[in-house]
Design an enzyme around this catalytic site. Structure first.
Site, PDB file in Angstrom:
ATOM      1  CE  LYS A 286      80.616  95.265  36.780  1.00  0.00           C
ATOM      2  NZ  LYS A 286      81.720  94.419  37.409  1.00  0.00           N
ATOM      3  CG  ASP A 291      84.757  97.579  41.364  1.00  0.00           C
ATOM      4  OD1 ASP A 291      84.938  98.276  41.889  1.00  0.00           O
ATOM      5  OD2 ASP A 291      84.380  96.385  41.526  1.00  0.00           O
ATOM      6  CE  LYS A 298      87.195  95.123  42.635  1.00  0.00           C
ATOM      7  NZ  LYS A 298      86.902  93.495  42.445  1.00  0.00           N
ATOM      8  CG  ASP A 309      84.021  94.639  36.441  1.00  0.00           C
ATOM      9  OD1 ASP A 309      84.015  94.118  36.513  1.00  0.00           O
ATOM     10  OD2 ASP A 309      83.693  95.786  37.676  1.00  0.00           O
ATOM     11  CG  ASP A 369      84.812  94.429  44.675  1.00  0.00           C
ATOM     12  OD1 ASP A 369      84.556  95.018  44.212  1.00  0.00           O
ATOM     13  OD2 ASP A 369      85.093  93.199  45.170  1.00  0.00           O
ATOM     14  CD  GLU A 371      81.596  96.431  41.324  1.00  0.00           C
ATOM     15  OE1 GLU A 371      81.570  96.629  39.948  1.00  0.00           O
ATOM     16  OE2 GLU A 371      81.420  96.252  41.768  1.00  0.00           O
ATOM     17  NE  ARG A 373      75.991  92.203  42.844  1.00  0.00           N
ATOM     18  CZ  ARG A 373      76.056  90.837  44.047  1.00  0.00           C
ATOM     19  NH1 ARG A 373      75.734  90.440  45.269  1.00  0.00           N
ATOM     20  NH2 ARG A 373      77.344  89.896  42.683  1.00  0.00           N
TER      21      ARG A 373
END
Length: 545
Positions: A286, A291, A298, A309, A369, A371, A373
């Protein structure tokens, strides 16, 4: 800009032979019982007698009889407690090296005054010998203490300031060492080179390591001149939309800013001797370079630290660097980095959208959020296709997703990485191998478990979708918040069809959530935590060494 590793030299000997090592400008004495210091520094007896706190922390002393005339005392703390492990050595080595650099030492030699009564040099992954790799983990701790990520090095270069690091490190091996000295150095250098790649990608701010800049670093620094890694980059937006539709949905809002455009990076290592291949491994990282949470933004300070992230992609890239240096014959390894920015804007993907995955699965978006996966699922599907088409050897295939994925991982296990298997991976002890290797290499993991609830909760509730991506709550407020994302990825990628029930073709799947272990759990003041680049040591021990 890369940073060369300090050279590593190993020496056989004792406290007496230590005196002859004149090429070093300081001596780091690692010990557990302070009375052992006297074997190197007889004058320590008076200090021990007069000062009960002597030897309880890192300190520098003058001693003419040792290399460099300076001793740095490096107490490990206890080694025989129920909760002690190999991190005792990495932690103190890192502290000692930082103190050495502050003292002006550039070429220290390590001496173990009272090494643990284990079998040094022998790989032991059965949990019975916690310190079988204490020499390696000491060196890895020392090397960690000499390194700063690329943004720091670039600042020193820009301002013409001296960058203080070590030129060499020596180690006096304990008597009875049974390992292969050349292999020890090779392993340490490869693991550390991988960690440095991961730190260079994972640490800097979201502009310095945007998807485009991560790709440039991978091409121009990490794998420049590396012949045994095949590297390809997908940057065409229409291709990404077609081949990786879920990742494309996440990155939609970023497309208005050209410098934030996505990249898919593929890396492939093939064993030079296919007849020796025992496993085919596939890793998806990932790489969300920032993010915001997207439309489910967020808030209340939770966007802080979201430049990290991309830790899964950073770790996978670093692991492939280690692979390239060790060049193992027993594995083929394919990796993919899904590099996107989860921005917010007029074209953000939103909850309630139904998207088709690469597998043709209809995905109901529940939370933008969630995201991580999404950006990994299509690559996981692609590697499923590759694994099914693998015909050159009959070795089993194991697929991995690696991500700083959930806050639930932090709540459940604190600062430890988490590994969880599908049935076929569990039968092949994939998570157990990671756990055991991480334990002796000071990169500990916790084993979690995929349960039926983790696939039940993402089942469709209507005829409009095939799988539900997430609920509308934070993972930390959701039952089994770090487990069920793996259930989603299994279904959305089509990988769930190749589990134990499939008698013709089974594929292993292991999900690594490194939200708690990729960086330290604490920071200095209001700064960001330091990236430590877990899980590269554990992966190396489990699958390469």
């Amino acid at each position: 800009m890369s940073l060369p590793l300090p050279s590593i030299q190993l020496h056989a000997g004792s406290a007496d032979s230590l005196k002859s090592l004149s090429d070093y400008d300081g001596t780091i004495v690692v010990f557990t019982d302070k009375s052992a210091i006297k074997s190197v520094m007889p004058s320590a007896a008076a200090f021990i007698e007069k000062d009960q706190e002597f030897g309880s922390e890192v300190q520098v002393l003058i001693e003419s009889e040792v290399p460099g005339g300076r001793v740095i005392l490096a107490p490990t703390g206890t080694l025989d407690g129920d909760f002690d492990d190999a991190r005792r050595f990495t932690d103190i080595a890192q502290k000692a090296v930082k103190r050495a650099l502050a003292a002006g030492i550039r070429s220290p030699v390590f001496y173990f005054a009272d090494p643990p009564t284990s079998s040094p040099g022998a790989w032991t992954f059965n949990g019975e010998d916690d310190y079988s790799r204490f020499v390696e983990v000491t060196l890895l701790g020392a090397l960690a203490g000499t390194f700063d990520p690329i943004n720091v090095r670039e600042h020193h270069e820009r301002t013409k300031k001296e960058y203080k690091t070590l030129s060499s490190i020596g180690v006096v091996l304990p008597q009875g060492f049974k390992g292969d000295e050349k292999q020890l150095i090779k392993s340490v250098e490869a693991i550390e080179a991988g960690r440095r790649v991961a730190k260079d990608i994972g640490s800097p701010d979201p502009e310095r390591m945007s998807p485009i800049n991560v790709t440039k670093y991978v091409e121009e620094v990490a794998f420049k001149g590396v012949d045994n890694i095949k590297l390809s980059v997908i940057e065409d937006l229409e291709t990404i939309k077609k081949e990786y539709p879920l990742a494309h949905a996440v990155t939609r809002a970023s497309l208005a800013v050209p410098r934030h455009h996505p990249r898919i990076v593929l890396l492939e290592y093939r064993s030079p001797d296919q007849s020796q291949v025992k496993e085919n491994l596939f890793f998806v990282g990932k790489g969300v370079t920032y993010d915001t949470g997207g439309a489910d933004i967020k808030c209340s300070g939770h966007m802080r630290d979201m430049s990290r992230d991309k830790g899964g992609a950073a770790a996978v890239a670093g692991f492939l660097k280690t692979v390239s240096m060790l060049a193992p014959k027993h594995v083929n390894i394919t990796a993919g980095l899904s590099l996107v920015r989860n921005s917010v804007g007029p074209d953000s993907y939103v909850s309630d959208e139904v998207l088709y995955s690469r597998n043709g699965t209809r995905v109901l978006v529940g939370n933008t959020d969630a995201e991580g996966r999404m950006v990994m699922t299509d690559l996981l599907c692609q590697f499923k296709e590759r694994a099914l088409a693998e015909e050159k050897n009959k070795a089993p295939s194991f697929l991995f997703t690696v991500a700083t994925l959930t806050g639930h991982a932090l709540r459940a296990y604190g600062g430890y990485g988490i590994t969880l298997d599908n049935g076929f991976a569990r039968h092949n002890r994939i998570s157990k191998r990671l756990y055991d290797a991480g334990h002796v290499l000071a990169d500990p993991f916790e084993i979690s478990t995929l349960r039926r609830e983790d696939v039940d909760c993402v089942q469709p509730g209507s005829a409009s979708e095939d799988v539900v991506q997430a609920n509308d709550k934070a993972s930390s407020l959701t039952d089994r918040g770090h487990q069920y994302p793996a259930g989603f990825m299994l279904i959305a990628s089509g990988l769930e069809k190749y589990g134990l029930a499939n008698k013709e073709k089974r594929l292993g799947y292991t999900h690594l959530d490194i939200a708690g272990s990729f960086e330290t759990m604490s920071s200095v003041g209001w700064s960001l935590p330091a990236v430590v680049a877990s899980p590269i040591p554990a992966l190396s021990g489990a699958f390469l060494l």
